[in-house]
Design a protein around this motif. Structure first.
Motif, PDB file in Angstrom:
ATOM      1  N   LEU A  72       0.826  -1.200   0.000  1.00  0.00           N
ATOM      2  CA  LEU A  72       0.000   0.000   0.000  1.00  0.00           C
ATOM      3  C   LEU A  72       0.868   1.260   0.000  1.00  0.00           C
ATOM      4  N   ILE A  76       0.934   4.213  -2.785  1.00  0.00           N
ATOM      5  CA  ILE A  76       0.718   5.642  -2.516  1.00  0.00           C
ATOM      6  C   ILE A  76       1.849   6.467  -3.107  1.00  0.00           C
ATOM      7  N   LEU A  79       1.323   6.739  -6.719  1.00  0.00           N
ATOM      8  CA  LEU A  79       0.173   7.602  -6.987  1.00  0.00           C
ATOM      9  C   LEU A  79       0.608   9.022  -7.339  1.00  0.00           C
ATOM     10  N   ALA A 137      -7.163   5.327   0.853  1.00  0.00           N
ATOM     11  CA  ALA A 137      -5.713   5.499   0.773  1.00  0.00           C
ATOM     12  C   ALA A 137      -5.213   6.408   1.895  1.00  0.00           C
ATOM     13  N   GLU A 195     -13.470   9.442  -2.055  1.00  0.00           N
ATOM     14  CA  GLU A 195     -12.574   8.688  -2.929  1.00  0.00           C
ATOM     15  C   GLU A 195     -12.473   9.330  -4.312  1.00  0.00           C
ATOM     16  N   GLN A 288      -0.021   1.452 -10.034  1.00  0.00           N
ATOM     17  CA  GLN A 288      -0.605   2.043  -8.824  1.00  0.00           C
ATOM     18  C   GLN A 288      -1.933   1.395  -8.494  1.00  0.00           C
ATOM     19  N   LEU A 292      -2.553  -0.756  -5.038  1.00  0.00           N
ATOM     20  CA  LEU A 292      -3.561  -0.307  -4.084  1.00  0.00           C
ATOM     21  C   LEU A 292      -4.737  -1.282  -4.002  1.00  0.00           C
TER      22      LEU A 292
END
Length: 338
Positions: A72, A76, A79, A137, A195, A288, A292
């Motif tokens: 995760l 991020i 991202l 996230a 989100e 990504q 995630l």
């Protein structure tokens, strides 16, 4: 089964990661078939469904935990390659001020209301960040800094899914009732919904030019993840020094800025430099999403129906209040900026 040898530990790690990656693959396939559904949210539901219908072997837990935390954080960091500083600046200082107000006042108000409800500090932090910044996230990122209990993390993520989904039809209805044009409707969606995927869905419902505006405003909120996590790092160091951190090792101070946040900022800087070809950016977006989604499936495996029942109504009350508060801030900001 007790994992003792390096080989067996490696096998347990690989098995857990493979399980989570398989669940992510299913979620992403469903997302392609039904574009309106975000694969990360699908993954949480699939993970929770699996956890509550079949027994997950305890020996693969190391791989599940690795997916929920390490993968995760890498996701991020990657991202950041979807953000450009120039896109944020192009919004104008008025819209940037709305974004900062939504995040800062949203977190402050949620923390205050959570304290009135008697919720633990870590639970308040997770809900505040998830509802004010970028959903699941942000919850997971905050958990990486404050080290919340597992039940607090899965509760916050579940609340993001529930309340963010309700906002997909709710925000377009509010915008229409208030007589907002496409641009201001997009600003409201990007400034209020939790989100990124939920923002995209609501922007599509509104139509016109709302989707592009909503997406950029939401990405500006995502960028606020870095300073907020840095601030939480400072607060967490003070709490660790004062002995107020759950399970903290004596004398061990958490970093002021977590490594994944630095990676996130580096990724934004690299993307903003214009050096990356479009092909690399597109592949990074797929990577990504895969990382995630894998992490969200792993987090979903920690969701137990009995656990959600045991937390009581207070987190749900805070989630309701926080949602209304963030929508109010964004709406007033849009009316002031125009």
């Amino acid at each position: 089964m007790r994992v003792s040898s390096p080989r067996s530990r490696t096998a347990a790690l690989a098995a857990g990661i493979a399980l989570c990656a398989g669940g992510a693959g299913v979620a992403m396939a469903v997302g392609r078939l039904v574009p309106a559904l975000n694969p990360m949210l699908i993954a949480i539901v699939l993970g929770a469904s699996a956890a509550n219908s079949v027994a997950i072997p305890a020996w693969i837990r190391p791989g599940v935990e690795f997916s929920a935390k390490r993968l995760l954080r890498v996701g991020i960091a990657v991202l950041g390659l979807q953000l450009m500083f120039s896109d944020i600046v192009a919004l104008g200082w008025g819209v940037i001020a709305i974004v900062v107000a939504v995040v800062a006042l949203g977190i402050a108000g949620t923390m205050y209301m959570g304290r009135l409800l008697g919720l633990p500090w870590t639970q308040r932090v997770l809900i505040a960040c998830g509802f004010s910044i970028c959903g699941a996230a942000a919850v997971a990122a905050a958990d990486g800094v404050v080290k919340a209990k597992d039940e607090e993390t899965v509760t916050a993520i579940a609340l993001v899914v529930i309340f963010g989904s309700l906002m997909i039809p709710g925000i377009p209805l509010l915008a229409q009732s208030a007589g907002l044009d496409d641009r201001r409707s997009g600003m409201l969606a990007g400034g209020a919904i939790h989100e990124v995927a939920q923002v995209v869905a609501a922007g599509g419902v509104i139509g016109g030019g709302a989707l592009a505006v909503a997406t950029v405003v939401k990405l500006a909120r995502v960028l606020m993840l870095a300073p907020v996590m840095a601030y939480l790092g400072i607060v967490q160091r003070r709490r660790a020094r004062d002995g107020g951190v759950h399970g903290a090792a004596a004398g061990k101070q958490p970093p002021i800025v977590p490594l994944f946040v630095i990676g996130f900022l580096v990724s934004v800087a690299v993307r903003s430099s214009g050096l990356l070809p479009d092909f690399v950016i597109d592949q990074a977006a797929h990577l990504q999403t895969a990382l995630l989604t894998t992490a969200m499936f792993a987090l979903g495996l920690g969701v137990r129906i009995g656990l959600l029942r045991s937390v009581g109504p207070r987190p749900f009350v805070l989630a309701t209040a926080s949602t209304l508060w963030v929508v109010f801030i964004a709406f007033i900001g849009i009316l002031l900026v125009g």
